[in-house]
Design an enzyme around this catalytic site. Sequence first.
Site, PDB file in Angstrom:
ATOM      1  N   LYS A 197       2.911   6.794   5.569  1.00 29.19           N
ATOM      2  CA  LYS A 197       2.157   5.559   5.378  1.00 29.19           C
ATOM      3  C   LYS A 197       1.745   4.919   6.709  1.00 29.19           C
ATOM      4  O   LYS A 197       1.312   3.779   6.740  1.00 29.19           O
ATOM      5  CB  LYS A 197       2.977   4.587   4.529  1.00 29.19           C
ATOM      6  CG  LYS A 197       3.123   5.105   3.090  1.00 29.19           C
ATOM      7  CD  LYS A 197       3.620   4.046   2.133  1.00 29.19           C
ATOM      8  CE  LYS A 197       5.119   4.075   2.010  1.00 29.19           C
ATOM      9  NZ  LYS A 197       5.603   3.053   1.058  1.00 29.19           N
ATOM     10  N   ARG A 244      14.955  -2.008  -6.930  1.00 32.24           N
ATOM     11  CA  ARG A 244      13.519  -1.810  -7.117  1.00 32.24           C
ATOM     12  C   ARG A 244      13.173  -1.786  -8.604  1.00 32.24           C
ATOM     13  O   ARG A 244      13.867  -1.135  -9.402  1.00 32.24           O
ATOM     14  CB  ARG A 244      13.057  -0.491  -6.476  1.00 32.24           C
ATOM     15  CG  ARG A 244      13.373  -0.349  -4.999  1.00 32.24           C
ATOM     16  CD  ARG A 244      12.774  -1.447  -4.124  1.00 32.24           C
ATOM     17  NE  ARG A 244      11.324  -1.541  -4.209  1.00 32.24           N
ATOM     18  CZ  ARG A 244      10.480  -0.829  -3.464  1.00 32.24           C
ATOM     19  NH1 ARG A 244      10.928   0.011  -2.569  1.00 32.24           N
ATOM     20  NH2 ARG A 244       9.175  -0.989  -3.602  1.00 32.24           N
ATOM     21  N   PRO A 246       0.841  -1.205   0.000  1.00 32.44           N
ATOM     22  CA  PRO A 246       0.000   0.000   0.000  1.00 32.44           C
ATOM     23  C   PRO A 246       0.877   1.258   0.000  1.00 32.44           C
ATOM     24  O   PRO A 246       1.856   1.325   0.724  1.00 32.44           O
ATOM     25  CB  PRO A 246      -0.778  -0.097   1.312  1.00 32.44           C
ATOM     26  CG  PRO A 246      -0.511  -1.438   1.873  1.00 32.44           C
ATOM     27  CD  PRO A 246       0.732  -1.964   1.231  1.00 32.44           C
ATOM     28  N   GLU A 247       0.535   2.205  -0.838  1.00 28.10           N
ATOM     29  CA  GLU A 247       1.249   3.480  -0.843  1.00 28.10           C
ATOM     30  C   GLU A 247       0.372   4.522  -0.143  1.00 28.10           C
ATOM     31  O   GLU A 247      -0.738   4.224   0.282  1.00 28.10           O
ATOM     32  CB  GLU A 247       1.562   3.883  -2.281  1.00 28.10           C
ATOM     33  CG  GLU A 247       2.496   2.865  -2.956  1.00 28.10           C
ATOM     34  CD  GLU A 247       3.399   3.493  -3.999  1.00 28.10           C
ATOM     35  OE1 GLU A 247       3.587   4.720  -3.961  1.00 28.10           O
ATOM     36  OE2 GLU A 247       3.916   2.751  -4.839  1.00 28.10           O
TER      37      GLU A 247
END
Length: 270
Positions: free
Chosen positions: A58, A257, A2-3
């Site tokens: 977050k 990434r 989740p961002e």
Amino acid sequence: MPELPEVETVRRTLKNFIIGKEITEIRVHYDKIVSGNTDTFVTALTGQTILDIDRVGKYLVFILDQDAFISHLRMEGKYNIVDASKPLSKHEHLTFVLSDGTELRYQDTRKFGRLALVNKESYRQDLPLCKLGPEPWDADPKAIYARIHQSNLPIKTLLLDQTIMTGIGNIYANEICFTLKINPTTPGKRVSKKRVVELIAVSKEILAQAIVQGGTTIHSFDANGITGLFQMQLQVHLQKVCPVCNGAVIKKMVRGRGTYYCPTCQKKKG
Ligand SMILES: [Zn+2]
């Protein structure tokens, strides 16, 4: 993972269901899901009413009468709101029994997420939240430029550094670089002041768009619980064809990434 926009959607959705309810009991099914002392967490929070939910980067921050606790969903964390009679699933690691006969359960297949008791008055100034940089909305361009300019790391990697700015994860870092037409491997020290100002503006725009889309996509809890995930229209992340030039999108690893970019629209300068 989740961002920020997904976490914001979780926050807004959860608020509709749990504000004003008292936590009558807490059951911890997997000890490590609470960071710090589990007994202290349970004893302190039992009997308190949930007044509000805040968000810092977050992290979700649940505000109660006397205390607060933070929750980071990490890779797979989510919240379920269920009737107390529903059997516990094997991935539900913590149960808040609420005064209206429902239960708020924290579910996490990967068990990477954590909950922790924090001081209600000072959580923004205390660890771990004090380590976070500002969200793009609160960012001072001069301060952000100073941090980016002193680094040789790729701009994409710097966007992910939560101590510089908080709230940008891998998906939106790719999208932000694409919108800026900047090559994701450009070293921070090569990014001009003007570009940093643009970078902050684009970050705000993309995150705000995602929050609006999340808010309109998710109306209630479904059987899978609330993750905040939704179909955002992505330009470059996971894409094969560039929507601007129709060229092929390239995927390569930048500092571990997965990084998507268009080699034509995001040419490396110099
Ligand atoms: Zn292109």
